[in-house]
Design a protein around this motif. Structure first.
Motif, PDB file in Angstrom:
ATOM      1  N   ASP A 137      -4.678  -3.289   2.740  1.00  0.00           N
ATOM      2  CA  ASP A 137      -4.101  -4.523   3.269  1.00  0.00           C
ATOM      3  C   ASP A 137      -4.966  -5.229   3.949  1.00  0.00           C
ATOM      4  N   VAL A 155       0.732  -1.308   0.059  1.00  0.00           N
ATOM      5  CA  VAL A 155      -0.004  -0.049  -0.033  1.00  0.00           C
ATOM      6  C   VAL A 155       0.670   1.252   0.094  1.00  0.00           C
ATOM      7  N   VAL A 156       2.153   1.178   0.002  1.00  0.00           N
ATOM      8  CA  VAL A 156       2.909   2.295   0.256  1.00  0.00           C
ATOM      9  C   VAL A 156       3.731   2.642  -1.135  1.00  0.00           C
ATOM     10  N   ASN A 170       9.725  -0.645   9.740  1.00  0.00           N
ATOM     11  CA  ASN A 170       9.712   0.670   9.009  1.00  0.00           C
ATOM     12  C   ASN A 170      10.223   1.679  10.318  1.00  0.00           C
ATOM     13  N   LYS A 191       9.323  -0.561   2.674  1.00  0.00           N
ATOM     14  CA  LYS A 191       8.762  -1.595   1.969  1.00  0.00           C
ATOM     15  C   LYS A 191       8.874  -1.502   0.409  1.00  0.00           C
ATOM     16  N   ARG A 243      -7.130   9.057  12.799  1.00  0.00           N
ATOM     17  CA  ARG A 243      -7.259   8.002  11.984  1.00  0.00           C
ATOM     18  C   ARG A 243      -6.277   6.881  12.646  1.00  0.00           C
ATOM     19  N   LYS A 299      -2.289  -5.348  11.280  1.00  0.00           N
ATOM     20  CA  LYS A 299      -3.210  -5.599  10.426  1.00  0.00           C
ATOM     21  C   LYS A 299      -3.622  -7.324  10.289  1.00  0.00           C
ATOM     22  N   LEU A 312       5.755   0.443  13.861  1.00  0.00           N
ATOM     23  CA  LEU A 312       4.919   0.287  12.767  1.00  0.00           C
ATOM     24  C   LEU A 312       5.982  -0.733  12.113  1.00  0.00           C
ATOM     25  N   ILE A 342      -5.248   2.341  12.286  1.00  0.00           N
ATOM     26  CA  ILE A 342      -5.354   1.227  11.474  1.00  0.00           C
ATOM     27  C   ILE A 342      -6.521   0.683  12.439  1.00  0.00           C
ATOM     28  N   TYR A 381       6.391  -4.598   9.769  1.00  0.00           N
ATOM     29  CA  TYR A 381       5.771  -5.569   8.971  1.00  0.00           C
ATOM     30  C   TYR A 381       5.992  -6.902   8.951  1.00  0.00           C
ATOM     31  N   PHE A 432      -5.192   3.100   4.655  1.00  0.00           N
ATOM     32  CA  PHE A 432      -4.058   4.022   4.578  1.00  0.00           C
ATOM     33  C   PHE A 432      -4.223   4.878   3.470  1.00  0.00           C
ATOM     34  N   ASN A 452       6.401   7.230   6.368  1.00  0.00           N
ATOM     35  CA  ASN A 452       4.938   7.240   5.643  1.00  0.00           C
ATOM     36  C   ASN A 452       4.353   8.742   5.784  1.00  0.00           C
ATOM     37  N   ASN A 483       1.792   7.773  12.645  1.00  0.00           N
ATOM     38  CA  ASN A 483       2.784   6.985  11.492  1.00  0.00           C
ATOM     39  C   ASN A 483       4.026   7.164  11.827  1.00  0.00           C
ATOM     40  N   SER A 501       1.492  -4.095   7.725  1.00  0.00           N
ATOM     41  CA  SER A 501       1.936  -3.757   9.274  1.00  0.00           C
ATOM     42  C   SER A 501       1.339  -4.795  10.123  1.00  0.00           C
TER      43      SER A 501
END
Ligand code: LMR
Length: 331
Positions: free
Chosen positions: A73, A34-35, A146, A41, A169, A94, A234, A171, A236, A192, A213, A209, A91
């Motif tokens: 994700d 997603v990045v 990250n 990543k 916001r 999730k 954060l 996750i 992964y 995200f 990010n 974040n 991450s």
């Protein structure tokens, strides 16, 4: 064999070979994330692709879909479990639909620094977490860094009570939800890819974040106030589908492991550099005010958030939390 069947064989053989060649075409493997590509990543995935294709290109091609181009994700975790895609690196927050143990990574202020995160991930408890979802189809091949999370908001803040009433916001994670409830803020679970626009629309007024990010998504454009809180991690888990993995030969698995190890080392080095460089770039922006909390202020944030350790201990396991705390002691 009769003359007729010999002639048939000679005519048919080229077709058989072509058909054989066609079916031996490299298998396409999907890596979704997603990045952007210019992140730890994103760069790790590119290096993984190039190593796999250089060493096994006649057998596998890797297609990378960055920036949520294919799916977010939450869907990627399901798609891995169901074998619809081959690689993803969501991450660690999730995986809640599959396990509660990984919530350990969401506990605020649990890890003193990234060295502690690294030590925990390498410990017996940390390594066991990579494989504990394999019966659900999700196999962790490696962790990838990250970094530590920072808090950002649309209004000035330095103490926990300053965030009261702001929509933050998160996750979709129970621990992160509670974290903001403890601060009297309003947690808003969101993918995200939607965060930038939600900040621009003032639908949310804050988020947490990593420097990488915040920088790569330009969150700073709508979040002029930031605090170097380092309050959570954060990181992964690079995952694959268990059946896909088991269908590979031992030799192929060894190649994938080698490519993974090299590309994760590279991604981790990028993460380390970005945590410094992206932070410095943001700190030097004229529109951004970056607050570094005093030790007394930090203690107030810790006191506000730490009750979560006890609350989630039954779901995570006391032994897992203990192993994480042990990792705070540098050898
Ligand atoms: C987020 O949703 O904020 C992160 O998981 C994005 C990422 O992959 O770094």
């Amino acid at each position: 064999m009769t003359l007729l069947s010999l002639r048939w064989l000679r005519l048919a053989l080229p077709c058989v070979l072509v058909a054989g060649f066609a079916s031996a075409e490299p298998q396409t493997l999907i890596f979704s994330h997603v990045v952007s590509e210019n992140t730890p990543k994103g760069k790790m995935a590119l290096m993984f692709k190039s190593m796999i294709e250089r060493r096994m290109g006649d057998q596998f091609q890797v297609e990378i879909y960055p920036n949520t181009e294919l799916m977010d994700d939450d869907e990627a975790v399901d798609a891995i479990a169901e074998g619809r895609i081959h690689f993803a690196a969501p991450s660690l927050s999730k995986f809640q639909n599959y396990t509660t143990q990984l919530m350990v990574y969401d506990l605020p202020f649990l890890f003193a620094d990234m060295g502690a995160v690294e030590r925990f991930q390498g410990s017996t408890a940390g390594q066991a977490l990579l494989t504990h979802m394999s019966e659900d189809g999700i196999l962790g091949l490696s962790y990838l860094h990250n970094g530590l999370k920072q808090l950002t908001a649309s209004r000035d803040f330095s103490l926990p009570e300053d965030l009261a009433g702001l929509r933050f916001r998160i996750i979709a994670s129970d621990v992160l939800q509670k974290q903001f409830v403890l601060l009297n803020a309003e947690p808003v679970p969101m993918a995200f890819s939607q965060v930038y626009q939600a900040l621009a629309d003032n639908d949310i007024q804050g988020q947490e974040n990593t420097w990488s990010n915040i920088y790569s998504q330009a969150f700073y454009e709508h979040q002029p106030f930031m605090m170097q809180s380092n309050h959570g991690v954060l990181d992964y888990m690079v995952i694959t589908n268990t059946d896909f993995w088991n269908s590979l030969t031992a030799e192929q698995r060894q190649e994938f492991r080698f490519a993974m190890e090299m590309s994760v080392k590279y991604g981790n080095a990028v993460a380390l550099a970005k945590n410094q460089n992206d932070r410095a770039a943001i700190a030097s922006m004229s529109g951004v005010s970056l607050h570094e909390p005093t030790l007394e202020q930090l203690a107030q944030w810790q006191n506000a958030m730490k009750p979560l350790w006890q609350e989630y201990e039954p779901q995570i396991g006391a032994d897992v939390i203990e192993a994480a705390l042990d990792a705070n002691q540098a050898p």
